[in-house]
Design a protein around this motif. Structure first.
Motif, PDB file in Angstrom:
ATOM      1  N   LEU A 159       1.128  -1.480  -0.021  1.00 54.11           N
ATOM      2  CA  LEU A 159       0.091  -0.346  -0.254  1.00 54.11           C
ATOM      3  C   LEU A 159       1.054   1.305  -0.170  1.00 54.11           C
ATOM      4  O   LEU A 159       0.295   2.105  -0.799  1.00 54.11           O
ATOM      5  N   ALA A 160       1.836   1.721   0.466  1.00 52.64           N
ATOM      6  CA  ALA A 160       3.320   2.135   0.845  1.00 52.64           C
ATOM      7  C   ALA A 160       3.561   2.526  -0.340  1.00 52.64           C
ATOM      8  O   ALA A 160       3.920   3.671  -1.456  1.00 52.64           O
ATOM      9  N   GLU A 161       3.775   2.046  -1.240  1.00 55.68           N
ATOM     10  CA  GLU A 161       4.815   1.349  -2.502  1.00 55.68           C
ATOM     11  C   GLU A 161       3.397   2.273  -3.654  1.00 55.68           C
ATOM     12  O   GLU A 161       4.013   2.686  -4.323  1.00 55.68           O
ATOM     13  N   LEU A 162       2.653   1.899  -3.676  1.00 56.85           N
ATOM     14  CA  LEU A 162       1.398   2.277  -4.425  1.00 56.85           C
ATOM     15  C   LEU A 162       0.771   4.129  -4.376  1.00 56.85           C
ATOM     16  O   LEU A 162       0.493   4.159  -5.236  1.00 56.85           O
ATOM     17  N   LYS A 163       1.410   3.917  -3.115  1.00 56.68           N
ATOM     18  CA  LYS A 163       1.134   6.011  -3.599  1.00 56.68           C
ATOM     19  C   LYS A 163       1.757   6.419  -3.708  1.00 56.68           C
ATOM     20  O   LYS A 163       1.835   7.582  -3.986  1.00 56.68           O
ATOM     21  N   THR A 164       3.374   5.080  -4.237  1.00 55.24           N
ATOM     22  CA  THR A 164       4.203   6.552  -4.663  1.00 55.24           C
ATOM     23  C   THR A 164       3.850   6.900  -6.437  1.00 55.24           C
ATOM     24  O   THR A 164       5.028   7.051  -6.846  1.00 55.24           O
ATOM     25  N   LYS A 165       3.040   6.261  -7.152  1.00 47.58           N
ATOM     26  CA  LYS A 165       2.770   5.513  -8.102  1.00 47.58           C
ATOM     27  C   LYS A 165       3.217   3.986  -8.600  1.00 47.58           C
ATOM     28  O   LYS A 165       4.056   4.629 -10.010  1.00 47.58           O
ATOM     29  N   LYS A 166       4.395   4.010  -7.823  1.00 45.34           N
ATOM     30  CA  LYS A 166       5.252   2.550  -8.504  1.00 45.34           C
ATOM     31  C   LYS A 166       4.937   0.946  -7.824  1.00 45.34           C
ATOM     32  O   LYS A 166       4.192   0.806  -7.070  1.00 45.34           O
ATOM     33  N   HIS A 167       4.865   0.092  -8.885  1.00 39.95           N
ATOM     34  CA  HIS A 167       4.209  -0.898  -7.833  1.00 39.95           C
ATOM     35  C   HIS A 167       5.079  -1.976  -8.189  1.00 39.95           C
ATOM     36  O   HIS A 167       5.084  -3.378  -8.389  1.00 39.95           O
ATOM     37  N   THR A 168       7.011  -2.203  -8.317  1.00 37.92           N
ATOM     38  CA  THR A 168       7.984  -2.547  -8.487  1.00 37.92           C
ATOM     39  C   THR A 168       7.644  -3.981  -7.440  1.00 37.92           C
ATOM     40  O   THR A 168       7.663  -5.280  -8.103  1.00 37.92           O
ATOM     41  N   ALA A 169       7.084  -3.818  -6.750  1.00 37.50           N
ATOM     42  CA  ALA A 169       6.947  -5.142  -4.979  1.00 37.50           C
ATOM     43  C   ALA A 169       5.970  -5.083  -5.291  1.00 37.50           C
ATOM     44  O   ALA A 169       6.038  -6.240  -4.843  1.00 37.50           O
ATOM     45  N   ALA A 170       5.371  -4.223  -5.859  1.00 39.90           N
ATOM     46  CA  ALA A 170       3.531  -5.202  -5.103  1.00 39.90           C
ATOM     47  C   ALA A 170       3.778  -6.359  -6.632  1.00 39.90           C
ATOM     48  O   ALA A 170       3.150  -7.293  -6.379  1.00 39.90           O
ATOM     49  N   GLU A 171       4.357  -6.137  -7.726  1.00 35.14           N
ATOM     50  CA  GLU A 171       3.813  -6.510  -8.965  1.00 35.14           C
ATOM     51  C   GLU A 171       4.976  -8.260  -8.243  1.00 35.14           C
ATOM     52  O   GLU A 171       4.596  -9.065  -8.924  1.00 35.14           O
ATOM     53  N   GLY A 172       5.836  -7.859  -8.002  1.00 36.43           N
ATOM     54  CA  GLY A 172       7.154  -8.953  -7.368  1.00 36.43           C
ATOM     55  C   GLY A 172       6.059  -9.964  -6.432  1.00 36.43           C
ATOM     56  O   GLY A 172       6.137 -11.478  -6.730  1.00 36.43           O
ATOM     57  N   LEU A 173       5.616  -9.448  -5.577  1.00 34.05           N
ATOM     58  CA  LEU A 173       4.682 -10.455  -4.858  1.00 34.05           C
ATOM     59  C   LEU A 173       3.550 -10.869  -5.500  1.00 34.05           C
ATOM     60  O   LEU A 173       3.646 -11.812  -4.914  1.00 34.05           O
TER      61      LEU A 173
END
Length: 206
Positions: free
Chosen positions: A91-105
């Motif tokens: 959720l914290a990463e997505l707030k930065t408009k990035k999703h590298t870790a979210a996609e990795g997970l």
């Protein structure tokens, strides 16, 4: 990269794990929050299973999982204050408009789902060989998301699985290994379920 340690005499593969999913706490009082460090360590330990399968055909499968673990860990190291749980990290990463870790997970969870389904099928179907169990699991988990370039790589791995009796021999004392495999799968399957439900939420998408 995690490497397979020797199974101790009288023990099982589970004795070699730095962290087991059984030991990863899920905070039911906090929306089933899963601690990032413990989960990633358990996932990294799981990748040594592919060494146990004994074929270089599984190297791409292992490396894919390790790569996704790294994406999540890189985010944790870059922003530790809001990465104590996997859910807060995403959720914290997505707030930065990035999703590298979210996609990795997302891909890591798919890989873990594939592995757990294959091993559960193996455990529940005494007549089924590993190749059948892994192919069945691949069809229902990773295959729908893989490109035509990736599918042959994973299909080759499915064909390279050892006979079930040889696999259990590598795991250690067979009956003990089966009991521990059941406990480990119970924990892994629950955590995969929690994370898949989280990833379906609107705020966890990009």
């Amino acid at each position: 990269m995690a490497f397979q340690a020797a199974v101790p005499p009288g023990g099982t593969w589970f004795d070699t794990l730095r962290k087991s999913f059984v030991d990863v706490p899920v905070d039911t009082a906090n929306n089933n929050a899963i601690p990032t460090s413990e989960f990633l360590e358990a996932a990294e330990s799981l990748t040594t299973l592919f060494d146990l399968l004994g074929s270089i055909a599984f190297t791409p499968v292992k490396n894919d999982m390790i790569g996704n673990i790294k994406k999540v860990r890189d985010r944790q190291l870059a922003s530790p204050s809001d990465s104590s749980t996997l859910q807060s990290l995403v959720l914290a990463e997505l707030k930065t408009k990035k999703h590298t870790a979210a996609e990795g997970l997302l891909w890591l969870v798919r890989g873990l789902d594939f592995t757990s389904q294959a091993l559960r099928h193996t455990l529940q179907n005494s007549d089924a060989e590993l190749s059948t169990s892994f192919r069945t699991a691949y069809t229902s988990t990773l295959k729908p998301h893989h490109s035509f370039l990736v599918k042959p790589v994973f299909s080759a791995a499915m064909s390279a699985t050892p006979y079930k009796k040889d696999f259990y021999a590598k795991m250690g004392v067979e009956e003990k290994a089966k009991v521990e495999l059941g406990r480990w799968l119970d924990a892994l399957e629950y955590q995969v379920k929690v994370l898949r439900e989280f990833q379906e939420r609107k705020e966890a998408k990009w």
